[in-house]
Design an enzyme around this catalytic site. Structure first.
Site, PDB file in Angstrom:
ATOM      1  N   LYS A 148       2.248  -2.854   6.587  1.00 49.25           N
ATOM      2  CA  LYS A 148       2.469  -2.642   5.144  1.00 49.25           C
ATOM      3  C   LYS A 148       3.921  -2.204   4.898  1.00 49.25           C
ATOM      4  O   LYS A 148       4.503  -2.541   3.869  1.00 49.25           O
ATOM      5  CB  LYS A 148       1.466  -1.618   4.592  1.00 49.25           C
ATOM      6  CG  LYS A 148       0.030  -2.143   4.541  1.00 49.25           C
ATOM      7  CD  LYS A 148      -0.145  -3.305   3.566  1.00 49.25           C
ATOM      8  CE  LYS A 148      -1.603  -3.660   3.329  1.00 49.25           C
ATOM      9  NZ  LYS A 148      -1.769  -4.748   2.337  1.00 49.25           N
ATOM     10  N   TYR A 160      -2.028  -1.069  10.352  1.00 49.58           N
ATOM     11  CA  TYR A 160      -2.013  -1.219   8.888  1.00 49.58           C
ATOM     12  C   TYR A 160      -0.710  -0.653   8.338  1.00 49.58           C
ATOM     13  O   TYR A 160      -0.003  -1.299   7.561  1.00 49.58           O
ATOM     14  CB  TYR A 160      -3.227  -0.488   8.299  1.00 49.58           C
ATOM     15  CG  TYR A 160      -3.443  -0.703   6.820  1.00 49.58           C
ATOM     16  CD1 TYR A 160      -4.122  -1.827   6.352  1.00 49.58           C
ATOM     17  CD2 TYR A 160      -2.996   0.224   5.884  1.00 49.58           C
ATOM     18  CE1 TYR A 160      -4.341  -2.011   4.986  1.00 49.58           C
ATOM     19  CE2 TYR A 160      -3.206   0.048   4.527  1.00 49.58           C
ATOM     20  CZ  TYR A 160      -3.884  -1.076   4.080  1.00 49.58           C
ATOM     21  OH  TYR A 160      -4.104  -1.261   2.728  1.00 49.58           O
ATOM     22  N   SER A 170       0.883  -1.180   0.000  1.00 51.47           N
ATOM     23  CA  SER A 170       0.000   0.000   0.000  1.00 51.47           C
ATOM     24  C   SER A 170       0.915   1.222   0.000  1.00 51.47           C
ATOM     25  O   SER A 170       2.076   1.137   0.421  1.00 51.47           O
ATOM     26  CB  SER A 170      -0.836  -0.011   1.288  1.00 51.47           C
ATOM     27  OG  SER A 170      -1.448   1.239   1.491  1.00 51.47           O
TER      28      SER A 170
HETATM   29  P1  NAD Z   1     -11.259  -6.252  -0.316  1.00 47.77           P
HETATM   30  O1  NAD Z   1     -11.809  -6.247   1.055  1.00 47.77           O
HETATM   31  O2  NAD Z   1     -12.157  -5.992  -1.462  1.00 47.77           O
HETATM   32  O3  NAD Z   1     -10.527  -7.642  -0.607  1.00 47.77           O
HETATM   33  C1  NAD Z   1      -9.713  -8.280   0.332  1.00 47.77           C
HETATM   34  C2  NAD Z   1      -9.878  -9.778   0.153  1.00 47.77           C
HETATM   35  O4  NAD Z   1      -8.938 -10.417   1.018  1.00 47.77           O
HETATM   36  C3  NAD Z   1     -11.288 -10.278   0.544  1.00 47.77           C
HETATM   37  O5  NAD Z   1     -11.817 -11.091  -0.489  1.00 47.77           O
HETATM   38  C4  NAD Z   1     -11.035 -11.078   1.820  1.00 47.77           C
HETATM   39  O6  NAD Z   1     -11.923 -12.180   1.990  1.00 47.77           O
HETATM   40  C5  NAD Z   1      -9.593 -11.540   1.605  1.00 47.77           C
HETATM   41  N1  NAD Z   1      -8.932 -11.933   2.840  1.00 47.77           N
HETATM   42  C6  NAD Z   1      -8.831 -11.232   4.006  1.00 47.77           C
HETATM   43  N2  NAD Z   1      -8.195 -11.963   4.938  1.00 47.77           N
HETATM   44  C7  NAD Z   1      -7.868 -13.150   4.348  1.00 47.77           C
HETATM   45  C8  NAD Z   1      -7.209 -14.317   4.786  1.00 47.77           C
HETATM   46  N3  NAD Z   1      -6.761 -14.445   6.053  1.00 47.77           N
HETATM   47  N4  NAD Z   1      -7.031 -15.323   3.906  1.00 47.77           N
HETATM   48  C9  NAD Z   1      -7.487 -15.221   2.633  1.00 47.77           C
HETATM   49  N5  NAD Z   1      -8.140 -14.145   2.157  1.00 47.77           N
HETATM   50  C10 NAD Z   1      -8.327 -13.115   3.009  1.00 47.77           C
HETATM   51  O7  NAD Z   1     -10.073  -5.209  -0.274  1.00 47.77           O
HETATM   52  P2  NAD Z   1      -9.093  -4.614  -1.400  1.00 47.77           P
HETATM   53  O8  NAD Z   1      -9.151  -3.162  -1.247  1.00 47.77           O
HETATM   54  O9  NAD Z   1      -9.297  -5.249  -2.717  1.00 47.77           O
HETATM   55  O10 NAD Z   1      -7.688  -5.080  -0.781  1.00 47.77           O
HETATM   56  C11 NAD Z   1      -6.770  -5.919  -1.456  1.00 47.77           C
HETATM   57  C12 NAD Z   1      -5.378  -5.546  -1.016  1.00 47.77           C
HETATM   58  O11 NAD Z   1      -5.094  -4.214  -1.459  1.00 47.77           O
HETATM   59  C13 NAD Z   1      -5.181  -5.533   0.508  1.00 47.77           C
HETATM   60  O12 NAD Z   1      -3.909  -6.080   0.827  1.00 47.77           O
HETATM   61  C14 NAD Z   1      -5.218  -4.047   0.849  1.00 47.77           C
HETATM   62  O13 NAD Z   1      -4.510  -3.752   2.038  1.00 47.77           O
HETATM   63  C15 NAD Z   1      -4.556  -3.466  -0.386  1.00 47.77           C
HETATM   64  N6  NAD Z   1      -4.823  -2.044  -0.599  1.00 47.77           N
HETATM   65  C16 NAD Z   1      -6.113  -1.590  -0.708  1.00 47.77           C
HETATM   66  C17 NAD Z   1      -6.332  -0.228  -0.862  1.00 47.77           C
HETATM   67  C18 NAD Z   1      -7.731   0.353  -0.956  1.00 47.77           C
HETATM   68  O14 NAD Z   1      -7.889   1.577  -0.850  1.00 47.77           O
HETATM   69  N7  NAD Z   1      -8.776  -0.447  -1.181  1.00 47.77           N
HETATM   70  C19 NAD Z   1      -5.245   0.662  -0.941  1.00 47.77           C
HETATM   71  C20 NAD Z   1      -3.949   0.152  -0.838  1.00 47.77           C
HETATM   72  C21 NAD Z   1      -3.753  -1.203  -0.669  1.00 47.77           C
END
Ligand code: NAD
Length: 271
Positions: free
Chosen positions: A155, A151, A138
């Site tokens: 990260k 977080y 992130s």
């Molecule tokens: P999201 O909630 O849509 O998807 C996250 C997925 O991870 C879900 O399907 C959930 O079931 C799965 N998950 C969580 N814990 C788990 C586990 N223990 N085992 C297997 N699966 C698990 O969120 P997203 O925004 O698509 O996030 C995806 C990645 O991107 C994450 O690592 C998040 O930190 C990162 N990210 C997101 C953003 C944002 O603004 N959305 C920004 C920067 C980074």
């Protein structure tokens, strides 16, 4: 790496950015396995492009080993493993106020899951002289997330582990990228569809992120920044840490003043 005919695993692939990457990589001709805690959602996402959806809790090393074995049995050696699963933790009050359970969960999902994945696939990749580890971190892993110390800290550790992989295994033919987006319209931010985000500033759709990731993987670039301005913020931070901290304090005053909370599902609209 060109993804055509490559075997790919994406964890957290049932939702958000993971689902968008799975769909985009499959369109490039990859054999994509979608792995997620939510098995039904993993299968539903994989079914949209004729892929395989498997249950996996990335915090359990046995689950990751089983995921790798099952994928190799179905599709042969894994070319690219994308450790993408993640979750927001939040801070009830001060920066150390999240529970020990929340800190441990963030560490397990954002760091140890990446270690377990590397442990499962690296020996085979090193033997074959090729392989790709695609790590989701992130912008919070380079800068900071206002309102979520656990977080941010985990990260940062994810970025550091990706650097260690790239330094230690670059000469083994292993490619490593780390993805560092700012805000993306996914369930993690409270959006069930990107359309709900409306005109929130700086917010990308998961599909836009997937497109940037695909380009980064094609170029085998270490740092993948879906929001390019993060590179400038990082330069500013490196040039003068104290000035950067003061600018972050001012940003925190603004967003928490306007949103009345530090919840990232609300403050991102005021960044
Ligand atoms: P999201 O909630 O849509 O998807 C996250 C997925 O991870 C879900 O399907 C959930 O079931 C799965 N998950 C969580 N814990 C788990 C586990 N223990 N085992 C297997 N699966 C698990 O969120 P997203 O925004 O698509 O996030 C995806 C990645 O991107 C994450 O690592 C998040 O930190 C990162 N990210 C997101 C953003 C944002 O603004 N959305 C920004 C920067 C980074």
């Amino acid at each position: 790496m060109n993804l055509d005919q490559k075997t790919v695993i994406i964890t957290g692939g049932a939702s958000g950015i993971g689902a968008a990457m799975a769909t985009r990589f499959a369109a490039e001709g990859a054999r994509v396995v979608v792995a997620d805690l939510d098995a039904a959602a993993a299968q539903a996402t994989a079914a949209t492009f004729g892929g395989l959806g498997l249950p996996c809790d990335v915090t359990k090393e046995d689950d990751i080993q089983a995921l790798v074995q099952r994928t190799e049995a179905e599709h042969g050696p894994i070319d690219l493993f994308c450790s993408n699963a993640g979750l927001a933790v939040g801070e009830p009050s001060h920066a150390a106020s999240a529970s020990n359970a929340d800190w441990s969960r963030a560490w397990e999902v954002h760091v140890m899951a990446h270690v377990y994945a590397a442990r499962a696939v690296l020996p085979g990749m090193i033997d074959r002289g090729q392989g790709y580890l695609l790590q989701m971190a992130s912008a919070a892993g380079l800068l900071n997330q206002i309102g979520d110390a656990a977080y941010s800290a985990t990260k940062h550790a994810a970025v550091s582990f990706a650097e260690s992989l790239a330094i230690t295994h670059g000469r083994d033919g292993i490619k490593v990228s780390v993805i560092c987006p700012q805000y993306v319209a996914t369930p993690l931010l409270g959006y069930s569809t990107p359309d709900e985000a409306g005109d929130a500033p700086g917010l990308l759709s998961p599909e836009e992120v997937a497109e940037t990731v695909l380009q980064g993987v094609a170029e085998e670039r270490f740092l993948i920044l879906p929001h390019p301005q993060v590179a400038q913020y990082l330069q500013f931070k490196s040039a003068d840490h104290d000035k950067w901290l003061e600018s972050m304090r001012r940003l925190r005053d603004k967003v928490t003043g306007e949103a009345g909370t530090t919840d990232l599902r609300r403050i991102h609209r005021h960044i």
